[in-house]
Design an enzyme around this catalytic site. Structure first.
Site, PDB file in Angstrom:
ATOM      1  N   ASP A 179      -4.776  -2.574  -2.471  1.00  0.00           N
ATOM      2  CA  ASP A 179      -4.721  -2.823  -1.032  1.00  0.00           C
ATOM      3  C   ASP A 179      -5.438  -1.745  -0.224  1.00  0.00           C
ATOM      4  O   ASP A 179      -5.461  -1.815   1.005  1.00  0.00           O
ATOM      5  CB  ASP A 179      -3.251  -2.918  -0.576  1.00  0.00           C
ATOM      6  CG  ASP A 179      -2.549  -4.121  -1.185  1.00  0.00           C
ATOM      7  OD1 ASP A 179      -2.779  -5.238  -0.703  1.00  0.00           O
ATOM      8  OD2 ASP A 179      -1.786  -3.942  -2.152  1.00  0.00           O
ATOM      9  N   ASP A 180      -6.006  -0.764  -0.895  1.00  0.00           N
ATOM     10  CA  ASP A 180      -6.627   0.363  -0.211  1.00  0.00           C
ATOM     11  C   ASP A 180      -8.108   0.093   0.061  1.00  0.00           C
ATOM     12  O   ASP A 180      -8.859  -0.297  -0.843  1.00  0.00           O
ATOM     13  CB  ASP A 180      -6.477   1.625  -1.072  1.00  0.00           C
ATOM     14  CG  ASP A 180      -6.929   2.868  -0.347  1.00  0.00           C
ATOM     15  OD1 ASP A 180      -6.120   3.460   0.376  1.00  0.00           O
ATOM     16  OD2 ASP A 180      -8.114   3.232  -0.496  1.00  0.00           O
ATOM     17  N   LEU A 181      -8.528   0.318   1.301  1.00  0.00           N
ATOM     18  CA  LEU A 181      -9.914   0.041   1.692  1.00  0.00           C
ATOM     19  C   LEU A 181     -10.920   0.843   0.869  1.00  0.00           C
ATOM     20  O   LEU A 181     -11.917   0.307   0.384  1.00  0.00           O
ATOM     21  CB  LEU A 181     -10.110   0.344   3.182  1.00  0.00           C
ATOM     22  CG  LEU A 181     -11.543   0.247   3.702  1.00  0.00           C
ATOM     23  CD1 LEU A 181     -12.081  -1.169   3.562  1.00  0.00           C
ATOM     24  CD2 LEU A 181     -11.618   0.702   5.164  1.00  0.00           C
ATOM     25  N   TRP A 220       0.830  -1.209   0.000  1.00  0.00           N
ATOM     26  CA  TRP A 220       0.000   0.000   0.000  1.00  0.00           C
ATOM     27  C   TRP A 220       0.862   1.255   0.000  1.00  0.00           C
ATOM     28  O   TRP A 220       0.647   2.178  -0.798  1.00  0.00           O
ATOM     29  CB  TRP A 220      -0.937   0.009   1.211  1.00  0.00           C
ATOM     30  CG  TRP A 220      -1.861   1.192   1.228  1.00  0.00           C
ATOM     31  CD1 TRP A 220      -3.064   1.302   0.599  1.00  0.00           C
ATOM     32  CD2 TRP A 220      -1.635   2.444   1.889  1.00  0.00           C
ATOM     33  NE1 TRP A 220      -3.619   2.548   0.838  1.00  0.00           N
ATOM     34  CE2 TRP A 220      -2.757   3.270   1.620  1.00  0.00           C
ATOM     35  CE3 TRP A 220      -0.604   2.949   2.676  1.00  0.00           C
ATOM     36  CZ2 TRP A 220      -2.867   4.565   2.113  1.00  0.00           C
ATOM     37  CZ3 TRP A 220      -0.722   4.249   3.170  1.00  0.00           C
ATOM     38  CH2 TRP A 220      -1.834   5.031   2.896  1.00  0.00           C
TER      39      TRP A 220
END
Length: 213
Positions: A157-159, A138
């Site tokens: 990988d970022d919410l 990330w």
């Protein structure tokens, strides 16, 4: 000499052009673009200080991270040489945990040539950065996007990206990074434009779903 295969997003006009091309590939982005408009490029200068700040802020609130960073700045402890010569106790006094101190010392020890990163492929940049203890995919993706301005990075990988993509693609569950990477291969080479739109879309969704006080 810069690798000709490396493409960057340096101006709003370039971003707008990439968004139009992205919409041709994935028409559902048209509605998002109409909702949120042209996102900002959010570029930063990169380098040691940028990565150090990202590492300091990991798993902390914005307020807590800002407080620690301000203490480090005041103590003049934001350069490789300063970290190298500082005792652990001095760093702990600024609010850094033992783990964060270990991360920062690893960053110093790797002595990254930040100028040279602009000439490396995205994969090579990620490999170089993630070799540092405490830097994961990330953080490396954020550096590619906002420090190097690379044009084809989807931050899987970022919410917020996952939530935005779930809404855009009408998925029943939040996708895993592997699933998201597979689902969005066709968005290349415009995936940075997709990342920026999805971040804005996530903000739009949060505002839409906010419960009035």
């Amino acid at each position: 000499m810069k690798n000709q295969s490396i493409r960057t997003l340096d101006t709003p006009a370039q971003l707008q052009s990439d968004i139009k091309a992205l919409i041709t590939i994935e028409p559902r982005f048209e509605r998002v673009y109409q909702q949120v408009g042209l996102p900002g490029l959010r570029r930063n200068s990169g380098g040691f200080e940028q990565l150090m700040r990202a590492m300091v802020g990991q798993q902390l609130s914005v307020a807590a991270a800002s407080s620690i960073w301000n203490k480090l700045e005041k103590a003049e402890l934001i350069s490789p040489q300063a970290i190298l010569h500082a005792e652990d106790e001095v760093l702990r006094e600024q609010g850094l945990s033992r783990q964060k101190i270990r991360y920062l010392r690893s960053l110093v020890e790797h002595d990254i040539d930040f100028e040279a990163l602009q000439y490396l492929s995205d994969a090579e940049v990620i490999k170089t950065l993630t070799a540092v203890t405490g830097i994961g995919n990330w953080t490396a993706e954020m550096y590619l996007l906002f420090s190097l301005g690379r044009a084809d990075v989807l931050a899987v990988d970022d919410l917020a990206i996952k939530v935005g993509a779930m809404a855009l693609l009408q998925l029943e569950a939040r996708p895993t990074p592997k699933q998201l990477k597979s689902l969005t291969q066709s968005w290349a080479p415009y995936r940075s434009a997709a990342s920026l739109l999805l971040w804005s879309h996530y903000g739009w969704l949060k505002d839409r779903d906010a419960v009035p006080v």
